[in-house]
Design a protein around this motif. Structure first.
Motif, PDB file in Angstrom:
ATOM      1  N   MET A   1     -12.723  22.212 -22.936  1.00  0.00           N
ATOM      2  CA  MET A   1     -13.937  21.664 -23.552  1.00  0.00           C
ATOM      3  C   MET A   1     -15.145  21.980 -22.659  1.00  0.00           C
ATOM      4  O   MET A   1     -15.127  21.693 -21.462  1.00  0.00           O
ATOM      5  N   PRO A   2     -16.172  22.581 -23.230  1.00  0.00           N
ATOM      6  CA  PRO A   2     -17.353  22.912 -22.424  1.00  0.00           C
ATOM      7  C   PRO A   2     -18.064  21.665 -21.931  1.00  0.00           C
ATOM      8  O   PRO A   2     -18.068  20.626 -22.581  1.00  0.00           O
ATOM      9  N   ILE A   3     -18.660  21.790 -20.752  1.00  0.00           N
ATOM     10  CA  ILE A   3     -19.396  20.675 -20.163  1.00  0.00           C
ATOM     11  C   ILE A   3     -20.776  20.583 -20.797  1.00  0.00           C
ATOM     12  O   ILE A   3     -21.514  21.564 -20.870  1.00  0.00           O
ATOM     13  N   VAL A   4     -21.120  19.390 -21.282  1.00  0.00           N
ATOM     14  CA  VAL A   4     -22.437  19.174 -21.869  1.00  0.00           C
ATOM     15  C   VAL A   4     -23.419  18.921 -20.731  1.00  0.00           C
ATOM     16  O   VAL A   4     -23.207  18.018 -19.914  1.00  0.00           O
ATOM     17  N   PRO A   5     -24.474  19.695 -20.623  1.00  0.00           N
ATOM     18  CA  PRO A   5     -25.409  19.508 -19.511  1.00  0.00           C
ATOM     19  C   PRO A   5     -26.161  18.196 -19.619  1.00  0.00           C
ATOM     20  O   PRO A   5     -26.383  17.676 -20.719  1.00  0.00           O
ATOM     21  N   PRO A   6     -26.571  17.629 -18.486  1.00  0.00           N
ATOM     22  CA  PRO A   6     -27.340  16.378 -18.509  1.00  0.00           C
ATOM     23  C   PRO A   6     -28.725  16.612 -19.086  1.00  0.00           C
ATOM     24  O   PRO A   6     -29.229  17.730 -19.122  1.00  0.00           O
ATOM     25  N   THR A   7     -29.343  15.536 -19.524  1.00  0.00           N
ATOM     26  CA  THR A   7     -30.680  15.615 -20.121  1.00  0.00           C
ATOM     27  C   THR A   7     -31.622  14.623 -19.420  1.00  0.00           C
ATOM     28  O   THR A   7     -31.212  13.861 -18.551  1.00  0.00           O
ATOM     29  N   HIS A   8     -32.875  14.623 -19.868  1.00  0.00           N
ATOM     30  CA  HIS A   8     -33.868  13.676 -19.365  1.00  0.00           C
ATOM     31  C   HIS A   8     -34.081  12.514 -20.331  1.00  0.00           C
ATOM     32  O   HIS A   8     -35.106  11.830 -20.264  1.00  0.00           O
ATOM     33  N   SER A   9     -33.131  12.280 -21.225  1.00  0.00           N
ATOM     34  CA  SER A   9     -33.326  11.281 -22.268  1.00  0.00           C
ATOM     35  C   SER A   9     -33.627   9.896 -21.703  1.00  0.00           C
ATOM     36  O   SER A   9     -34.591   9.233 -22.125  1.00  0.00           O
ATOM     37  N   VAL A  10     -32.822   9.435 -20.753  1.00  0.00           N
ATOM     38  CA  VAL A  10     -33.034   8.096 -20.197  1.00  0.00           C
ATOM     39  C   VAL A  10     -34.319   8.069 -19.366  1.00  0.00           C
ATOM     40  O   VAL A  10     -35.099   7.108 -19.421  1.00  0.00           O
ATOM     41  N   GLU A  11     -34.543   9.142 -18.606  1.00  0.00           N
ATOM     42  CA  GLU A  11     -35.774   9.224 -17.820  1.00  0.00           C
ATOM     43  C   GLU A  11     -37.000   9.126 -18.720  1.00  0.00           C
ATOM     44  O   GLU A  11     -37.973   8.416 -18.407  1.00  0.00           O
ATOM     45  N   ARG A  12     -36.960   9.813 -19.847  1.00  0.00           N
ATOM     46  CA  ARG A  12     -38.093   9.786 -20.764  1.00  0.00           C
ATOM     47  C   ARG A  12     -38.304   8.378 -21.337  1.00  0.00           C
ATOM     48  O   ARG A  12     -39.451   7.918 -21.491  1.00  0.00           O
ATOM     49  N   SER A  13     -37.201   7.680 -21.656  1.00  0.00           N
ATOM     50  CA  SER A  13     -37.349   6.333 -22.226  1.00  0.00           C
ATOM     51  C   SER A  13     -37.966   5.387 -21.202  1.00  0.00           C
ATOM     52  O   SER A  13     -38.781   4.525 -21.555  1.00  0.00           O
ATOM     53  N   LEU A  14     -37.616   5.538 -19.939  1.00  0.00           N
ATOM     54  CA  LEU A  14     -38.199   4.706 -18.890  1.00  0.00           C
ATOM     55  C   LEU A  14     -39.674   5.051 -18.671  1.00  0.00           C
ATOM     56  O   LEU A  14     -40.501   4.172 -18.414  1.00  0.00           O
ATOM     57  N   ARG A  15     -39.996   6.313 -18.797  1.00  0.00           N
ATOM     58  CA  ARG A  15     -41.396   6.729 -18.655  1.00  0.00           C
ATOM     59  C   ARG A  15     -42.239   6.169 -19.805  1.00  0.00           C
ATOM     60  O   ARG A  15     -43.374   5.738 -19.597  1.00  0.00           O
ATOM     61  N   ARG A  16     -41.660   6.177 -20.996  1.00  0.00           N
ATOM     62  CA  ARG A  16     -42.402   5.617 -22.140  1.00  0.00           C
ATOM     63  C   ARG A  16     -42.641   4.129 -21.947  1.00  0.00           C
ATOM     64  O   ARG A  16     -43.609   3.566 -22.485  1.00  0.00           O
ATOM     65  N   ALA A  17     -41.763   3.484 -21.183  1.00  0.00           N
ATOM     66  CA  ALA A  17     -41.909   2.052 -20.922  1.00  0.00           C
ATOM     67  C   ALA A  17     -42.804   1.779 -19.719  1.00  0.00           C
ATOM     68  O   ALA A  17     -42.953   0.632 -19.299  1.00  0.00           O
ATOM     69  N   GLY A  18     -43.403   2.846 -19.151  1.00  0.00           N
ATOM     70  CA  GLY A  18     -44.388   2.661 -18.095  1.00  0.00           C
ATOM     71  C   GLY A  18     -43.997   3.117 -16.709  1.00  0.00           C
ATOM     72  O   GLY A  18     -44.821   3.063 -15.785  1.00  0.00           O
ATOM     73  N   ALA A  19     -42.762   3.562 -16.511  1.00  0.00           N
ATOM     74  CA  ALA A  19     -42.332   4.024 -15.190  1.00  0.00           C
ATOM     75  C   ALA A  19     -42.813   5.458 -14.955  1.00  0.00           C
ATOM     76  O   ALA A  19     -42.523   6.353 -15.747  1.00  0.00           O
ATOM     77  N   LYS A  20     -43.558   5.660 -13.898  1.00  0.00           N
ATOM     78  CA  LYS A  20     -44.040   7.002 -13.582  1.00  0.00           C
ATOM     79  C   LYS A  20     -43.055   7.786 -12.723  1.00  0.00           C
ATOM     80  O   LYS A  20     -42.894   8.991 -12.872  1.00  0.00           O
ATOM     81  N   ILE A  21     -42.405   7.104 -11.791  1.00  0.00           N
ATOM     82  CA  ILE A  21     -41.440   7.753 -10.906  1.00  0.00           C
ATOM     83  C   ILE A  21     -40.079   7.116 -11.134  1.00  0.00           C
ATOM     84  O   ILE A  21     -39.887   5.917 -10.930  1.00  0.00           O
ATOM     85  N   VAL A  22     -39.138   7.931 -11.595  1.00  0.00           N
ATOM     86  CA  VAL A  22     -37.775   7.471 -11.891  1.00  0.00           C
ATOM     87  C   VAL A  22     -36.819   8.154 -10.928  1.00  0.00           C
ATOM     88  O   VAL A  22     -36.857   9.373 -10.754  1.00  0.00           O
ATOM     89  N   VAL A  23     -35.960   7.367 -10.307  1.00  0.00           N
ATOM     90  CA  VAL A  23     -34.991   7.912  -9.363  1.00  0.00           C
ATOM     91  C   VAL A  23     -33.578   7.671  -9.885  1.00  0.00           C
ATOM     92  O   VAL A  23     -33.295   6.630 -10.492  1.00  0.00           O
TER      93      VAL A  23
END
Length: 232
Positions: A1-23
């Motif tokens: 089974m091919p590996i699905v690459p990670p995304t920025h989905s969660v990072e983007r949701s946190l940014r939309r909620a006001g977080a500028k720097i996500v670690v």
């Protein structure tokens, strides 16, 4: 089974909620018999990730070692924090993980507004704003980056420790359970790099007297919170 690459989905949701720097945070060494527990912290922004990035456990050692310097140059910032075997014994694994994570966060050159933590348990807590993500090391770019950087660093450290202790096979097992590691423990006993509150000592009659027990709420208890897979 091919590996699905990670995304920025969660990072983007946190940014939309006001977080500028996500670690992103990820740990390595939780289930080891020897060596520190290490937490990696990585800030990546929303740039395209290097080819092949995923959870470090899904990569070969060769691929991890090749990817780590690429990531070190690519990330916006990263840092590593550790808790020693003695701190793991004294504090228990949950508190040791928090200590290592705080050390990593405090070593970052930037102050995060939000933290993505791999897994379902928030061992970090306040004052940080934490989002736990099950298998975040596979699905979130910043956590995947932290995973690889922490794994390669700790593996290298354990290999260095193993140069003076070849019988334990640290270069190959990184302090985790293995037949070679078990045989050395049975014959030679634990070293200064071993966790002495772990369940593996219960299976070593010759060395069982060395086991450390933490007192928790008046009840004698070793590092039971993390002994699910630590026995022989």
């Amino acid at each position: 089974m091919p590996i699905v690459p990670p995304t920025h989905s969660v990072e983007r949701s946190l940014r939309r909620a006001g977080a500028k720097i996500v670690v992103g945070l990820d740990e390595v060494g939780r289930g080891a018999w020897a060596g520190p527990v290490t937490v990696g912290a990585a800030v990546t922004g929303l740039r395209k990730a290097p080819e092949g990035l995923t959870d470090s456990k899904l990569l070969t050692e060769l691929r991890r070692r090749a990817l780590a310097p690429v990531l070190a140059d690519w990330v916006t910032a990263y840092a590593l924090g550790q808790a020693s075997p003695q701190e793991c014994d004294e504090l228990g694994m949950t508190a040791a993980l928090r200590l290592a994570a705080v050390r990593a966060l405090e070593a970052l050159p930037v102050e995060p507004d939000a933290v993505i933590l791999d897994g379902k348990h928030d061992y970090l807590g306040g004052p940080w704003r934490v989002r736990t993500v099950i298998k975040g090391d596979q699905s979130c770019v910043c956590v995947s980056a932290a995973s690889v950087l922490a794994k390669v660093h700790r593996d290298g450290l354990m290999a260095e420790l193993g140069e003076g202790l070849p019988e334990y096979g640290f270069a190959d097992n990184a302090g985790y359970p293995s037949p070679v590691h078990r045989a050395a423990l049975e014959e030679l006993g634990p070293t200064e790099h071993h966790r002495l509150s772990w369940a593996y000592l219960d299976a070593l009659p010759r060395w069982r007297h060395l086991k450390r027990v933490r007192e928790v709420a008046g009840i004698g208890q070793g590092a039971a919170d993390e002994q699910l897979t630590l026995g022989f």
